[in-house]
Design an enzyme around this catalytic site. Structure first.
Site, mmCIF file in Angstrom:
data_model
loop_
_atom_site.group_PDB
_atom_site.id
_atom_site.type_symbol
_atom_site.label_atom_id
_atom_site.label_comp_id
_atom_site.label_asym_id
_atom_site.label_seq_id
_atom_site.Cartn_x
_atom_site.Cartn_y
_atom_site.Cartn_z
ATOM 1 C CG MET A 126 8.339 -7.989 5.641
ATOM 2 S SD MET A 126 8.202 -6.714 6.894
ATOM 3 C CE MET A 126 8.082 -7.741 8.339
ATOM 4 C CD GLU A 153 2.829 2.984 7.763
ATOM 5 O OE1 GLU A 153 3.454 2.441 6.836
ATOM 6 O OE2 GLU A 153 2.319 2.329 8.697
ATOM 7 C CB SER A 199 -0.974 0.008 1.176
ATOM 8 O OG SER A 199 -0.311 0.221 2.398
ATOM 9 C CG HIS A 202 9.372 1.515 12.103
ATOM 10 N ND1 HIS A 202 9.476 0.140 11.954
ATOM 11 C CD2 HIS A 202 9.082 1.739 13.405
ATOM 12 C CE1 HIS A 202 9.277 -0.427 13.132
ATOM 13 N NE2 HIS A 202 9.029 0.517 14.035
HETATM 14 C C1 GRF Z 1 3.932 -0.592 6.787
HETATM 15 O O1 GRF Z 1 3.257 -0.508 7.996
HETATM 16 C C2 GRF Z 1 5.326 -0.041 6.919
HETATM 17 O O2 GRF Z 1 5.418 1.012 7.836
HETATM 18 C C3 GRF Z 1 6.100 -1.218 7.412
HETATM 19 O O3 GRF Z 1 5.547 -2.319 6.729
HETATM 20 C C4 GRF Z 1 4.195 -2.027 6.375
HETATM 21 C C5 GRF Z 1 4.079 -2.225 4.904
HETATM 22 O O4 GRF Z 1 2.758 -2.042 4.460
HETATM 23 N N1 GRF Z 1 7.520 -1.061 7.193
HETATM 24 P P1 GRF Z 1 2.449 -1.974 2.903
HETATM 25 O O5 GRF Z 1 2.964 -3.282 2.312
HETATM 26 O O6 GRF Z 1 3.139 -0.788 2.340
HETATM 27 O O7 GRF Z 1 0.956 -1.884 2.822
#
Ligand code: GRF
Length: 208
Positions: A93, A177, A16, A112
Site C-alpha cells: 500500500m 488473483e 494471501s 490489482h
Molecule cells: C489484493 O486484492 C490485491 O489485488 C491488492 O491488494 C490486495 C492484497 O491482498 N493489490 P493480500 O494481502 O494479497 O491478501
C-alpha cells in the site's frame, strides 16, 4: 540461490497473494523461481508474520513518517542485496518513487482487483460493484510511474452475480488473483514475451 530467478515480494497486509505464490513454488508450478525475500512496510502485516513462519527471509522497513525517497532507497538496497530479479507487489500500500521504478525496469509486477483501466486505486472491487458492472476481475501488470497503469500481462474475469455484494465479489475476485499472479510470474520469468507499445505479447522463444 544461484541459478534461480529470485522474487522479492513487497506487502503491507494479510499476504494471501504472497502465500499463493509461495504455494505455486512449493508444488513446482513455478520451476526455477524462488522467493528471495519478503519485505513489509507495516510491522504487524499478516503476510510478514507468515513469511517468518515459513522460514522465508523477511525484512521490515517501516514507511510511516519516512520520506518516500529515503524509504525506497533502503528497500532497493535490500532487494539488490538479495539479488532480486523480479519485484512482486502483493498488497503493497505504497506508491513507488521514480527511482525505485528505474532501479527495476520492467521488473516490477503488481496485482490489482479490477479489470484495468477500470477502477484504479483503492477498494476497486467496491467501486466495480457500486458502478454496477456485470463482469469484474483482476489484472497483473508491470508497474510504471502512474497508479495501476503499466503494461497489462494478464487479466482474469468473472461474472458479477445477482446474489453478490461487494464482499462476496471481492472474495471471488481474490480466488482469481491467486491464480493470476503465479501465471503472470511464469510468463514473465520464462522471458518468452515482447512488449510492443502497451501490448504484452507471448513469444515462442525468449528474446535476447
Ligand atoms: C489484493 O486484492 C490485491 O489485488 C491488492 O491488494 C490486495 C492484497 O491482498 N493489490 P493480500 O494481502 O494479497 O491478501
Amino acid at each position: 540461490m544461484s541459478g534461480s530467478i529470485c522474487l522479492g515480494i513487497l506487502l503491507s497486509g494479510r499476504g494471501s497473494n504472497f502465500l499463493a505464490i509461495a504455494q505455486s513454488i512449493r508444488v513446482r508450478s513455478l520451476p526455477g523461481v524462488e522467493i528471495a525475500v519478503v519485505i513489509s512496510n507495516v510491522a504487524d502485516a499478516g503476510g510478514f508474520k507468515a513469511a517468518a513462519e515459513l522460514g522465508i527471509p523477511h525484512k521490515l522497513f517501516v514507511s510511516q513518517g519516512r520520506l518516500r525517497a529515503h524509504h525506497d532507497a533502503e528497500v532497493i538496497d535490500c532487494l539488490k542485496n538479495y539479488n532480486v530479479d523480479l519485484v512482486c507487489l502483493a498488497g503493497y500500500m505504497r506508491l513507488l518513487s521514480p527511482q525505485f521504478i528505474a532501479a527495476f525496469p520492467n521488473r516490477i509486477l503488481n496485482i490489482h482487483p479490477s479489470l484495468l483501466p477500470a477502477f484504479p486505486g483503492l477498494e476497486a472491487q467496491r467501486q466495480a460493484f457500486e458502478y454496477g458492472v456485470k463482469i469484474a476481475g483482476c489484472t497483473v501488470h508491470f508497474v510504471d510511474e502512474h497508479l495501476d497503469h503499466g503494461v497489462i500481462i494478464l487479466q482474469r474475469a468473472i461474472p458479477v452475480l445477482e446474489t453478490d455484494d461487494a464482499h462476496s465479489l471481492a472474495a471471488r475476485i481474490l480466488v482469481e488473483e491467486h491464480i493470476a499472479y503465479s501465471e503472470a510470474i511464469a510468463r514473465v520469468t520464462s522471458g518468452k514475451y515482447e512488449i510492443l507499445g502497451r501490448s504484452f505479447l507471448p513469444r515462442l522463444k525468449a528474446l535476447p
